[in-house]
Scaffold this motif. Structure first.
Motif, PDB file in Angstrom:
ATOM      1  N   LYS A 266       4.427   7.351   8.475  1.00 33.16           N
ATOM      2  CA  LYS A 266       3.665   6.143   8.185  1.00 33.16           C
ATOM      3  C   LYS A 266       2.167   6.382   8.303  1.00 33.16           C
ATOM      4  O   LYS A 266       1.387   5.945   7.460  1.00 33.16           O
TER       5      LYS A 266
ATOM      6  N   SER B 221       0.845  -1.199   0.000  1.00 36.93           N
ATOM      7  CA  SER B 221       0.000   0.000   0.000  1.00 36.93           C
ATOM      8  C   SER B 221       0.873   1.239   0.000  1.00 36.93           C
ATOM      9  O   SER B 221       2.095   1.169   0.119  1.00 36.93           O
ATOM     10  N   ASP B 222       0.206   2.401  -0.163  1.00 40.21           N
ATOM     11  CA  ASP B 222       0.879   3.688  -0.028  1.00 40.21           C
ATOM     12  C   ASP B 222       0.000   4.587   0.804  1.00 40.21           C
ATOM     13  O   ASP B 222      -0.944   4.118   1.454  1.00 40.21           O
ATOM     14  N   SER B 223       0.256   5.880   0.779  1.00 44.11           N
ATOM     15  CA  SER B 223      -0.509   6.815   1.601  1.00 44.11           C
ATOM     16  C   SER B 223      -1.958   6.931   1.170  1.00 44.11           C
ATOM     17  O   SER B 223      -2.807   7.386   1.936  1.00 44.11           O
TER      18      SER B 223
ATOM     19  N   SER C  42       4.346  -0.759   3.308  1.00 39.34           N
ATOM     20  CA  SER C  42       3.784   0.505   2.829  1.00 39.34           C
ATOM     21  C   SER C  42       4.915   1.290   2.176  1.00 39.34           C
ATOM     22  O   SER C  42       5.942   1.565   2.810  1.00 39.34           O
TER      23      SER C  42
END
Length: 1021
Positions: free
Chosen positions: A785, A63-65, A124
């Motif tokens: 994060k 995933s990312d932000s 992430s």
């Protein structure tokens, strides 16, 4: 041989190619599913087989932000084992317990994660602004890395567009791009927008439209309606409203010569590249998105109440020496109640527009075959009384295939849209502002329209007139490519567009006051049928070669386009019954207003050569030879070109160990583009039918003179820009300066009246200059994060100027333009205040002759171009919660309320500010004395006042243009289903000194842009 003779009217050619691509894709997918997937094949490499007894299956989510991240490459360090994440961000790979997994994706920091005996590894990824410079952007006929482009290209993506509750893609661009100024012309759904890319180049109002390209296919943006049938829209319906914003993957704006010259004549005013959504590799993914919303007028004007209004009316009559009220003064002579009050703004425009959007899509595919299928539905009602709506239904598909050796590639996209616009034939906004506050009730005791014994025109009568427009649009495109040898590709694109538009406007006799005694024979009907088809073929040869420190890219190709259109406008009246108003056979007379057929042919040959040395010195050359059927013999062809260069100085050795400057590029460009946006057959002798026949025979009359020297308009563009990134590009600043000059203007050159014509279409040796500075700033304020915050800011300063105009003082344009001043100016009287003794407006007598005349005294110049404009956007994320908001700002002047409203004292409501008026000698007030007479000194002064700078005011504003708040539900709640809940708003708050309804709005008497609020849910599985 004309290439169009091979496929004229053969719209089925790109369709058959698409069917072939679809069938081949389906076959290939089936074959691939029957075998071993590529990821398993990779994991079955010799390296893996050697350690089979110690291997384990690793799974996880990347995933990312913003959420899950598909398409991420997951590999085993030091081995050939690799896979990619699917559309849910999930992956599965076989490795040894002691191996290290490598997660890499363009635009993100690469992660090396030891497995450590785990079977689940979820990570992430963090955005890496430096890596974002490696992302390729669409430059039209080719793509280029962001870091290596030599031209000026702005971009917004689907992630930005989808956060806005808008029905036109141009609305999604407002405030987000430097050098791109977009204004809305009406708040009614389906209406138009004005877009200017780096200012106005042409003296003609219709000569400043950019070129629109949809998936590589030119899309004509000329209006498709007619002023006789247009309904509530201040301009004819926008053809761009046919493209649903939810179907768009990205929009790129090409601005400078280096970026636009490859489009030659069509790129003079910039190019808008629209890329629709396409299939992506990964597990088949289904998405459904449903939202509901409302729209309301942003604010109402502060108008007089009944007491203030009646006081104004009585005082006006007294000032004119009238002691007995006329019989037509129903508001003050006792016919209408002096105690009645109606807030007509809320009554006629205070409704709530309802917004409904539904989108569904399915996408997926393998490495060699991808597909996308989507459907969209949009419905929007109005704030006016009654049941009116705008609706749009569209379907879109995209299929791509690559052969096993990846030498042959095919892509087919098709989109079909049906649009309906059922609106009242007249905008009620003007009536809502000028109706007397003590005007009668809308309905009588029996619930019928109240005409108050014929003493007023009930505004709801206008709803009996109807406007209905229906459009169908088909855009199809096939792209085939074959790699002849390594580094040499041949491509061909086939495009087809078909637009069919039908609209009608009915004017039944019930529109008129019953006291006039008009029957159905006074009913009338306008009908407009407009069809437009376009075909295009674009063969290309692309060569790429790299050796040592040099890289060369050469692109050569051609464009062959043909557009055919026809329009029929009919007017019918004298109907036997209003119930038969839509039946032409029931009319006693039918007139042909226009019956036009047109054909436009365009061909071009273009070439681009790009040379890069040591990845930091870049030279880009572009040339194009254009031919257009819109010009006379010997003038049909012209040559355009550009040169662009860039120096990536941050890659120099002396900056290699620099910890502050992470990216630096200096670029410059110069070139010429042209324009043929003048319409078809403008250089020919043309004729039209006469309105009055002779002895029952309709004749023809000349309407235009032949001009064989009618040629291309030319636009030369220069730009210098600096792009810098600091602290690993957490701060990224772009500065650009440009100077564009448009010459050989295509205008109507005035002729003496003795010729029988007022003008002839010709090239005028006039030059218009646009220069300006653009600044764009992107900052990564925080990146953790659980929390991230980024800011994007852009601002554009521009100056428009008429550099030269031969013999301007002797031309009919002498009262419109001034050399050295912008072309969007008005020459006005200079307002000097109110004479405290007479109570009448006064103005400067420039030549001192004691008489105020337009030719000699209208010398005050008012510039209506914005001084600067821009936007400030913030994106914040906290875990699964995301907040995006955009402030748009503009510094400009506009007409005030005093220009919009009638003379204070007439049977017409006024802003409350008008109560500050002159009443007796010595008064110092904002407004002159009230009057009902146009022939009085005050009446004549008011007419001059509306033609003076006294009615121009500051219309600058800061607007909270867009807010989007969303939350992704945890997947441990929803399982395999991804669920996003969101709330969106448009035009929420406006801070401005402007006292009218909307400072952006330049069109008087029409509904301004609405405040939109919507909420929805998006499901993905």
């Amino acid at each position: 041989m004309n290439i169009f003779s091979l496929f004229k009217c053969k719209w089925w050619i790109p369709l058959l190619l698409g069917i072939y691509c679809f069938l081949y894709t389906t076959k290939s997918l089936a074959r691939e599913k029957s075998g071993i997937p590529d990821s398993h094949w990779l994991s079955s490499s010799p390296y893996h087989m050697l350690g089979m007894t110690q291997s384990i299956v690793i799974t996880g989510t990347v995933s990312d932000s913003q959420g899950v991240l598909p398409g991420v490459t997951v590999s085993v360090q030091g081995k050939s084992t690799a896979t990619i994440t699917d559309y849910q961000g999930k992956y599965s790979i076989t490795a040894m317990a002691t191996d290290v997994l490598v997660f890499s994706f363009v635009g993100y920091t690469t992660l090396n994660i030891p497995i450590g005996g785990r079977t689940v590894v979820s990570v992430s990824l963090q955005e890496d602004a430096t890596q974002l410079q490696e992302v390729k952007i669409n430059a039209g006929y080719y793509s280029v890395k962001e870091s290596e482009r030599t031209g000026s290209i702005a971009k917004i993506s689907a992630a930005t567009i989808e956060k806005q509750p808008v029905n036109n893609m141009l609305a999604a661009m407002q405030g987000r791009m430097a050098g791109v100024n977009v204004t809305q012309t009406t708040g009614v759904a389906g209406g138009g927008f004005d877009i200017q890319i780096r200012g106005q180049n042409s003296l003609r109002a219709g000569g400043n439209e950019p070129l629109y390209i949809v998936d590589g296919v030119p899309f004509a943006s000329e209006v498709i309606g007619n002023s006789n049938t247009t309904g509530v829209l201040p301009r004819s319906a926008s053809p761009l409203s046919i493209i649903s914003p939810t179907e768009i993957e990205s929009i790129e704006i090409l601005k400078d010569a280096d970026a636009t010259a490859i489009y030659g004549s069509r790129g003079a005013n910039g190019v808008v590249l629209i890329t629709t959504k396409k299939g992506k590799q990964g597990k088949t993914q289904y998405t459904a998105n449903v939202s509901r919303g409302t729209g309301t007028v942003t604010r109402f004007m502060d108008l007089m109440n009944t007491q203030q209004y009646l006081e104004m009316r009585k005082e006006a009559f007294a000032n004119d020496g009238i002691t007995t009220f006329p019989t037509s003064a129903y508001d003050v002579n006792g016919t209408w109640s002096p105690t009645r009050y109606t807030d007509w703004q809320r009554e006629l425009t205070g409704g709530t527009s309802e917004l409904t959007d539904v989108q569904t899509s399915v996408t997926g595919g393998s490495q060699r075959n991808q597909f996308y299928l989507g459907a969209n539905y949009h419905k929007e009602t109005t704030v006016f009384p009654g049941d009116f709506n705008f609706n749009r239904t569209s379907v879109r598909g995209n299929f791509s295939h690559a052969s096993e050796d990846e030498r042959f590639r095919a892509n087919f996209s098709v989109g079909y849209t049906m649009q309906g616009n059922d609106l009242p034939a007249t905008d009620l906004t003007r009536d809502s502002r000028i109706l007397a506050p003590n005007a009668p009730a809308l309905y009588d005791a029996e619930g019928k329209l109240n005409w108050e014994n014929g003493s007023w025109n009930n505004p709801l009568r206008l709803l009996y007139a109807s406007y209905l427009a229906k459009s169908q649009s088909l855009i199809a495109n096939s792209q085939l490519s074959y790699r002849i040898v390594e580094g040499l590709d041949f491509r061909t694109a086939f495009g087809f567009t078909d637009l069919r538009h039908n609209e009608r406007r009915t004017n039944p006799s019930t529109l008129y006051n019953p006291s006039l005694g008009f029957g159905s024979s006074y009913s009338s009907l306008y009908r407009n049928t407009n069809n437009r088809q376009s075909y295009s073929v674009e063969p290309q040869l692309d060569f790429n070669r790299q050796w040592n420190d040099s890289k060369v890219s050469v692109l050569v190709g051609g464009t062959f386009q043909q557009q055919e259109g026809n329009q029929l406008i009919l007017f019918a009246d004298g109907f036997t019954s209003n119930s038969l108003l839509n039946t032409l056979a029931a009319a006693s007379a039918i007139y042909v207003v226009a019956d036009d057929a047109s054909q436009y042919k365009y061909q071009a040959f273009f070439a681009r050569a790009n040379y890069t040395y040591k990845d930091r010195y870049i030279l880009n050359l572009t040339g194009r030879r254009d031919g257009s059927s819109r010009f006379g013999p010997g003038k049909q062809f012209a040559t355009f070109g550009a040169i662009g260069a860039a120096w990536l100085f941050s890659r120099e050795a002396f900056l290699a160990n620099n910890s502050i400057l992470s990216f630096g590029k200096l670029r410059a460009s110069y070139g010429t583009t042209g324009s043929d946006q003048i319409g078809d057959y403008q250089f020919l002798d043309t004729y039209s039918t006469t309105s009055n026949g002779y002895q029952g025979i309709t004749g023809i009359q000349p309407t235009r003179l032949f001009n064989p020297d009618f040629g291309w308009e030319t636009n030369s563009k220069m730009e210098i820009a600096l792009e810098t990134g600091f602290l690993k590009d957490r701060i990224f600043l772009t500065w650009a300066w440009y100077d564009n000059r448009s010459s050989n203007q295509l205008v109507g050159v005035p002729l003496p009246g003795t010729t029988g014509f007022t003008s002839i279409q010709a090239n005028l040796d006039a030059t218009v200059a646009n220069s300006g500075t653009e600044l764009s700033l992107r900052t990564v304020n925080l990146q953790k994060k659980d929390f991230s915050w980024t800011t994007d800011f852009n601002i554009s300063f521009m100056k428009n100027k008429l550099v030269s105009f031969p013999n301007l003082a002797a031309s009919t344009y002498k009262n419109q333009f001034v050399i050295g001043e912008p072309i969007n100016i008005k020459l006005l009287y200079h307002y000097t205040g109110i004479n405290p003794e007479t109570g009448v407006y006064t103005f400067e007598d420039v030549n001192g002759d004691g008489v105020l005349t337009a030719e000699k005294d209208k010398k005050t110049i008012v510039d209506f171009n914005p001084s600067f404009y821009g936007g400030l956007q913030n994106q914040l994320r906290y875990q699964r919660l995301r907040l995006d908001f955009l402030f748009q700002f503009v510094k400009q002047q506009n007409y005030s309320n005093d220009y919009i409203f009638a003379r204070p004292g007439l049977l017409s409501n006024q802003p409350v500010s008008v109560t500050d008026r002159w009443q007796q000698a010595g008064d110092v007030t904002a407004y002159q004395m009230y009057t009902t007479s146009s022939n009085s000194d005050a009446g004549k002064a008011f007419n001059n006042f509306q033609a003076s700078d006294g009615v121009v005011t500051d219309a600058s504003y800061i607007r909270l243009k867009n807010v989007s708040l969303s939350y992704d539900l945890p997947q441990n709640w929803t399982g395999q289903l991804q669920c996003r809940l969101y709330v969106e708003g448009q035009n929420l708050l406006t801070f401005t000194p402007y006292t009218g309804t909307d400072p952006e709005f330049k069109t008087t008497g029409f509904l301004p842009p609405l405040r939109m609020l919507s909420a929805g849910v998006q499901l993905t599985f």
